[in-house]
Design a protein around this motif. Structure first.
Motif, mmCIF file in Angstrom:
data_model
loop_
_atom_site.group_PDB
_atom_site.id
_atom_site.type_symbol
_atom_site.label_atom_id
_atom_site.label_comp_id
_atom_site.label_asym_id
_atom_site.label_seq_id
_atom_site.Cartn_x
_atom_site.Cartn_y
_atom_site.Cartn_z
ATOM 1 N N ARG A 1 -3.415 13.433 27.527
ATOM 2 C CA ARG A 1 -4.421 14.345 26.986
ATOM 3 C C ARG A 1 -5.496 14.660 28.031
ATOM 4 N N PHE A 2 -5.805 13.688 28.893
ATOM 5 C CA PHE A 2 -6.779 13.928 29.959
ATOM 6 C C PHE A 2 -6.306 15.048 30.878
ATOM 7 N N PHE B 1 -15.939 13.787 31.288
ATOM 8 C CA PHE B 1 -15.774 12.664 32.205
ATOM 9 C C PHE B 1 -16.084 11.323 31.542
ATOM 10 N N ASN B 2 -17.071 11.333 30.646
ATOM 11 C CA ASN B 2 -17.478 10.085 29.981
ATOM 12 C C ASN B 2 -16.704 9.820 28.687
ATOM 13 N N LYS B 3 -15.818 10.748 28.322
ATOM 14 C CA LYS B 3 -15.062 10.631 27.071
ATOM 15 C C LYS B 3 -16.003 10.396 25.892
ATOM 16 N N ASP B 4 -17.059 11.218 25.858
ATOM 17 C CA ASP B 4 -18.169 11.023 24.915
ATOM 18 C C ASP B 4 -18.159 12.130 23.854
ATOM 19 N N THR B 5 -17.600 11.831 22.687
ATOM 20 C CA THR B 5 -17.554 12.846 21.624
ATOM 21 C C THR B 5 -18.932 13.122 21.033
ATOM 22 N N GLY B 6 -19.831 12.126 21.101
ATOM 23 C CA GLY B 6 -21.192 12.339 20.609
ATOM 24 C C GLY B 6 -21.906 13.407 21.413
ATOM 25 N N ALA B 7 -21.813 13.311 22.736
ATOM 26 C CA ALA B 7 -22.429 14.315 23.605
ATOM 27 C C ALA B 7 -21.759 15.673 23.407
ATOM 28 N N GLU C 1 -15.292 21.026 22.703
ATOM 29 C CA GLU C 1 -14.284 20.819 21.656
ATOM 30 C C GLU C 1 -13.039 20.126 22.210
ATOM 31 N N LEU C 2 -12.704 20.423 23.464
ATOM 32 C CA LEU C 2 -11.549 19.791 24.089
ATOM 33 C C LEU C 2 -11.745 18.289 24.282
ATOM 34 N N VAL C 3 -13.000 17.859 24.364
ATOM 35 C CA VAL C 3 -13.277 16.425 24.506
ATOM 36 C C VAL C 3 -12.756 15.664 23.281
ATOM 37 N N TYR C 4 -12.893 16.268 22.108
ATOM 38 C CA TYR C 4 -12.376 15.631 20.890
ATOM 39 C C TYR C 4 -10.860 15.474 20.968
ATOM 40 N N PHE C 5 -10.202 16.501 21.470
ATOM 41 C CA PHE C 5 -8.743 16.424 21.621
ATOM 42 C C PHE C 5 -8.363 15.306 22.586
ATOM 43 N N MET C 6 -9.076 15.230 23.703
ATOM 44 C CA MET C 6 -8.743 14.236 24.709
ATOM 45 C C MET C 6 -8.959 12.813 24.189
ATOM 46 N N VAL C 7 -10.090 12.577 23.526
ATOM 47 C CA VAL C 7 -10.455 11.220 23.103
ATOM 48 C C VAL C 7 -9.707 10.798 21.841
ATOM 49 N N GLU C 8 -9.650 11.714 20.859
ATOM 50 C CA GLU C 8 -9.136 11.344 19.547
ATOM 51 C C GLU C 8 -7.790 11.981 19.207
#
Length: 219
Positions: free
Chosen positions: A78-79, A138-144, A202-209
């Motif tokens: 996913r990354f 980079f930080n895999k931070d869904t909150g940010a 939005e893509l960060v959510y895909f990558m992390v979760e």
């Protein structure tokens, strides 16, 4: 993970960071060229787009190499997939910055219509959104990432406010139409830049979760 494998991942992160920084610089430069009525700077931004395009090609090639050689799984997969999507948004941000600079060149050929107050604020906010979205990646931070997504509403509000104000200038003096249209185009470009920063978040959510949140309302 082999040494070459790890080296390629590090290189991928470095290229994404470089491409994002170039785009951020282009946003800031294009807006500054507007405020300062600086045609030389506007031309620099237009020429700058080649750097972003070259990075886009390089990152895309590296993503393909990693997928073909290492067959990453789960979060690693996913990354890489997210990286291949992010560069699409970054490339478009570069294009919109160029579009702003081209409108600045047109505007600098006529008298300034109005003081620029909200437009620079909108441009700065969009550049910050981009920076925060890439850092969230980079930080895999869904909150940010969530906070970036929510800030898009502020940009949309400024966009609507500026358009309404610009329309009053045409109503008062039809001779200002050409300049007003250019300013509307610039406002639209900044709004689209913020949209692409939101896409990255939005893509960060895909990558992390592994969850697709595009076109969904986040609470």
């Amino acid at each position: 993970m082999s040494q070459q494998h790890e080296t390629d991942y590090i290189r991928l992160k470095a290229l994404i960071a470089e491409m994002a920084k170039e785009c951020e610089t282009m946003i800031e430069g294009s807006v500054k060229s507007l405020v300062d009525r600086n045609s030389d700077l506007a031309r620099e931004i237009i020429a700058w787009d080649d750097k972003v395009d070259n990075l886009d090609i390089e990152v895309d090639a590296l993503c393909r190499k990693i997928l073909a050689l290492y067959e990453p799984k789960a979060v690693d997969l996913r990354f890489v997939l997210t990286a291949s999507r992010i560069i699409v948004d970054l490339e478009r941000i570069g294009d919109y910055s160029v579009d702003i600079a081209k409108e600045v060149l047109r505007l600098n050929e006529i008298p300034q219509i109005k003081p620029y107050i909200d437009l620079p604020k909108m441009g700065e906010a969009s550049a910050v959104m981009l920076n925060d979205a890439v850092n969230a990646y980079f930080n895999k931070d869904t909150g940010a990432a969530y906070h970036v997504i929510k800030r898009d509403d502020i940009i949309d509000g400024l966009h609507s406010q500026i358009i309404r104000e610009l329309l009053t200038y045409i109503a008062e003096d039809i001779k200002k139409t050409t300049g007003v249209i250019s300013l509307m185009q610039i406002t639209r470009c900044i709004e689209r830049i913020a949209d692409h920063a939101t896409n990255i978040a939005e893509l960060v959510y895909f990558m992390v979760e592994g969850k697709i949140v595009r076109h969904q309302k986040l609470d």
